[in-house]
Design an enzyme around this catalytic site. Sequence first.
Site, PDB file in Angstrom:
ATOM      1  N   ARG A 235     -12.771  36.615   4.387  1.00 44.36           N
ATOM      2  CA  ARG A 235     -11.480  36.331   5.033  1.00 44.36           C
ATOM      3  C   ARG A 235     -11.059  37.489   5.940  1.00 44.36           C
ATOM      4  NH1 ARG A 235      -5.578  36.267   3.046  1.00 44.36           N
ATOM      5  NH2 ARG A 235      -4.626  34.743   4.448  1.00 44.36           N
TER       6      ARG A 235
ATOM      7  N   HIS B  85     -10.076  37.268   9.868  1.00 47.19           N
ATOM      8  CA  HIS B  85      -8.816  37.798  10.413  1.00 47.19           C
ATOM      9  C   HIS B  85      -9.071  38.906  11.422  1.00 47.19           C
ATOM     10  CE1 HIS B  85      -5.762  36.148   7.240  1.00 47.19           C
ATOM     11  NE2 HIS B  85      -6.588  35.230   7.686  1.00 47.19           N
TER      12      HIS B  85
ATOM     13  N   GLY C  42     -10.901  40.015  19.028  1.00 45.73           N
ATOM     14  CA  GLY C  42     -12.346  39.938  18.781  1.00 45.73           C
ATOM     15  C   GLY C  42     -12.732  40.720  17.533  1.00 45.73           C
TER      16      GLY C  42
ATOM     17  N   ASN D 161      -1.398  38.563   6.387  1.00 44.41           N
ATOM     18  CA  ASN D 161      -2.149  39.604   5.682  1.00 44.41           C
ATOM     19  C   ASN D 161      -1.353  40.329   4.609  1.00 44.41           C
ATOM     20  OD1 ASN D 161      -4.520  39.223   7.200  1.00 44.41           O
ATOM     21  ND2 ASN D 161      -3.767  40.571   8.837  1.00 44.41           N
TER      22      ASN D 161
ATOM     23  N   HIS E 251     -13.252  28.015   2.250  1.00 49.32           N
ATOM     24  CA  HIS E 251     -12.287  27.814   1.163  1.00 49.32           C
ATOM     25  C   HIS E 251     -12.968  27.185  -0.057  1.00 49.32           C
ATOM     26  CE1 HIS E 251      -8.521  28.050   3.984  1.00 49.32           C
ATOM     27  NE2 HIS E 251      -9.178  29.176   3.890  1.00 49.32           N
TER      28      HIS E 251
HETATM   29  C1  HEM Z   1      -8.629  26.879   9.531  1.00 50.95           C
HETATM   30  C2  HEM Z   1      -7.605  27.701   9.444  1.00 50.95           C
HETATM   31  C3  HEM Z   1      -7.345  28.527   8.221  1.00 50.95           C
HETATM   32  C4  HEM Z   1      -6.164  28.622   7.560  1.00 50.95           C
HETATM   33  C5  HEM Z   1      -4.864  27.951   7.947  1.00 50.95           C
HETATM   34  C6  HEM Z   1      -6.380  29.490   6.429  1.00 50.95           C
HETATM   35  C7  HEM Z   1      -5.388  29.861   5.528  1.00 50.95           C
HETATM   36  C8  HEM Z   1      -5.612  30.552   4.369  1.00 50.95           C
HETATM   37  C9  HEM Z   1      -4.602  30.891   3.413  1.00 50.95           C
HETATM   38  C10 HEM Z   1      -3.117  30.582   3.555  1.00 50.95           C
HETATM   39  C11 HEM Z   1      -5.199  31.517   2.372  1.00 50.95           C
HETATM   40  C12 HEM Z   1      -4.527  32.047   1.104  1.00 50.95           C
HETATM   41  C13 HEM Z   1      -4.100  33.481   1.292  1.00 50.95           C
HETATM   42  C14 HEM Z   1      -3.226  33.974   0.143  1.00 50.95           C
HETATM   43  O1  HEM Z   1      -2.522  33.168  -0.459  1.00 50.95           O
HETATM   44  O2  HEM Z   1      -3.256  35.184  -0.150  1.00 50.95           O
HETATM   45  C15 HEM Z   1      -6.587  31.598   2.668  1.00 50.95           C
HETATM   46  C16 HEM Z   1      -7.542  32.175   1.860  1.00 50.95           C
HETATM   47  C17 HEM Z   1      -8.853  32.291   2.201  1.00 50.95           C
HETATM   48  N1  HEM Z   1      -9.416  31.999   3.419  1.00 50.95           N
HETATM   49 FE1  HEM Z   1      -8.567  30.891   4.870  1.00 50.95          FE
HETATM   50  N2  HEM Z   1      -7.671  29.890   6.409  1.00 50.95           N
HETATM   51  C18 HEM Z   1      -8.301  29.338   7.484  1.00 50.95           C
HETATM   52  C19 HEM Z   1      -9.617  29.562   7.858  1.00 50.95           C
HETATM   53  C20 HEM Z   1     -10.484  30.380   7.186  1.00 50.95           C
HETATM   54  C21 HEM Z   1     -11.752  30.816   7.686  1.00 50.95           C
HETATM   55  C22 HEM Z   1     -12.289  30.492   9.081  1.00 50.95           C
HETATM   56  C23 HEM Z   1     -12.321  31.573   6.719  1.00 50.95           C
HETATM   57  C24 HEM Z   1     -13.646  32.279   6.728  1.00 50.95           C
HETATM   58  C25 HEM Z   1     -14.699  31.872   7.398  1.00 50.95           C
HETATM   59  C26 HEM Z   1     -11.413  31.597   5.601  1.00 50.95           C
HETATM   60  C27 HEM Z   1     -11.647  32.192   4.392  1.00 50.95           C
HETATM   61  C28 HEM Z   1     -10.733  32.279   3.356  1.00 50.95           C
HETATM   62  C29 HEM Z   1     -11.067  32.752   2.027  1.00 50.95           C
HETATM   63  C30 HEM Z   1     -12.449  33.083   1.537  1.00 50.95           C
HETATM   64  C31 HEM Z   1      -9.879  32.787   1.308  1.00 50.95           C
HETATM   65  C32 HEM Z   1      -9.677  33.304  -0.132  1.00 50.95           C
HETATM   66  C33 HEM Z   1      -9.434  34.806  -0.054  1.00 50.95           C
HETATM   67  C34 HEM Z   1      -9.253  35.503  -1.389  1.00 50.95           C
HETATM   68  O3  HEM Z   1      -9.420  34.925  -2.454  1.00 50.95           O
HETATM   69  O4  HEM Z   1      -8.946  36.711  -1.337  1.00 50.95           O
HETATM   70  N3  HEM Z   1     -10.296  30.899   5.941  1.00 50.95           N
HETATM   71  N4  HEM Z   1      -6.820  31.018   3.902  1.00 50.95           N
END
Ligand code: HEM
Length: 324
Positions: free
Chosen positions: A59, A63, A69, A88, A186
């Site tokens: 993640r 970000h 970039g 973040n 996810h």
């Molecule tokens: C498509 C748009 C995306 C949205 C709206 C989004 C949104 C989010 C949100 C809100 C969280 C939870 C953060 C928290 O509650 O602390 C999250 C977690 C996460 N996101 Fe996304 N995300 C997106 C795309 C991506 C992409 C492109 C990746 C990686 C290629 C990614 C990987 C992750 C991972 C692995 C987590 C879990 C992180 C953890 O457990 O520490 N996400 N995301």
Amino acid sequence: MRGHVLLTVFTLCMLCSGAKAQLNPNIYAKSCPYLVLIVRRQVMNALKADTRMAASLIRLHFHDCFVNGCDASVLLDGDDSEKLAIPNLNSARGFEVIDTIKADVEYACPGVVSCADILTLAARDSVVLSGGPQWRVALGRTDGLVANQSSANNLPSPFEPLDAITAKFVAVGLNVADVVALSGAHTFGQAKCDVFSNRLFNFDGAGSPDATLETTLLSDLRTVCPAGGSGNQTAPLDRNSTYAFDNNYFKNLLEGKGLLSSDQILFSSDLAVNTTKRLVEAYSRSQYLFFRDFTRSMIKMGGITNLVNGSSGEVRKNCRVINN
Ligand code: HEM
Ligand SMILES: *[C@@H]1O[C@H](CO)[C@@H](O)[C@H](O)[C@H]1NC(C)=O
Ligand SMILES: *[C@@H]1O[C@H](CO)[C@@H](O)[C@H](O)[C@H]1NC(C)=O
Ligand SMILES: *[C@@H]1O[C@H](CO)[C@@H](O)[C@H](O)[C@H]1NC(C)=O
Ligand SMILES: *[C@@H]1O[C@H](CO)[C@@H](O)[C@H](O)[C@H]1NC(C)=O
Ligand SMILES: *[C@@H]1O[C@H](CO)[C@@H](O)[C@H](O)[C@H]1NC(C)=O
């Protein structure tokens, strides 16, 4: 004749280097031969202490790449730090892990490898060590000189509709297919109640993503995130295999078990019908297909360059501050 060929090659290379820095998996083969092993070993150590760290590291890479970039801008401390941006703050994790890897890499080959390359390698290793696909990471990124907090505040949000999320991917050179494949990340990690509790109590009608939250999951999540509670509790993004990198994320969507609204809309929204739904179905049926496309999209995302400054930058000594 030969001169003409040379001139053509020369002109082509001027064009390619002007467009963006050329990344190449072997760029540190001589200058830092053990780089890939060092990063892999330290990511393994980090996962031994905290399995969730795999998800957190990929993640962080996402970000990073969406703001200026892939230039390690997300790692910078300071007034305009992206760490303080809403997506973040109290959420992005893994900065200490990157510091540890960087220290190890600096010890082996001082001043050679950028923080942006280290973060890209760590993201790949997180996927591999969680059971996902393997791929070669092209290297040679430079670290940016500035962070941009307002741009980080503009990262894709879980509350946005599909067309707005897609537009943000398109703005950095990705497309709607990349939205689906990369959302497959996810498949592991956690999210805080803050980012999905709006789905638990106020249904706003049939056809909204809220209406497609499967009822058992809904009642479980209401227990985890009681109305008026702290938004800091977390739930797994993929309950069936919380720390495994697999295609269960997409199977969940077919069952109405996407955790975030931005997850479920890939399958359930009206807009999904002609855009993302079919890919979700395909990935739910074939983990092979998901892994193949995810790999391609990760390589694309890892190639996003600063649209303003191109490849100008430096190899930071400390990932948290620019040199000098
Ligand atoms: C498509 C748009 C995306 C949205 C709206 C989004 C949104 C989010 C949100 C809100 C969280 C939870 C953060 C928290 O509650 O602390 C999250 C977690 C996460 N996101 Fe996304 N995300 C997106 C795309 C991506 C992409 C492109 C990746 C990686 C290629 C990614 C990987 C992750 C991972 C692995 C987590 C879990 C992180 C953890 O457990 O520490 N996400 N995301
Ligand atoms: C930050 O990014 C925004 C676009 O999101 C841009 O308008 C602004 O100029 C950038 N600020 C800096 C300091 O580069
Ligand atoms: C959530 O955790 C953060 C950081 O630990 C803290 O600043 C914040 O006050 C907490 N929020 C609630 C509602 O407890
Ligand atoms: C997840 O597990 C539940 C309960 O074991 C099962 O009913 C469901 O079909 C599984 N879903 C996926 C996507 O594997
Ligand atoms: C999907 O595309 C078909 C054929 O182009 C069109 O008739 C239909 O209205 C579209 N559906 C949505 C929800 O946009
Ligand atoms: C581009 O680089 C210059 C210095 O070289 C810096 O002042 C400027 O803020 C940078 N802009 C971005 C968006 O990185």
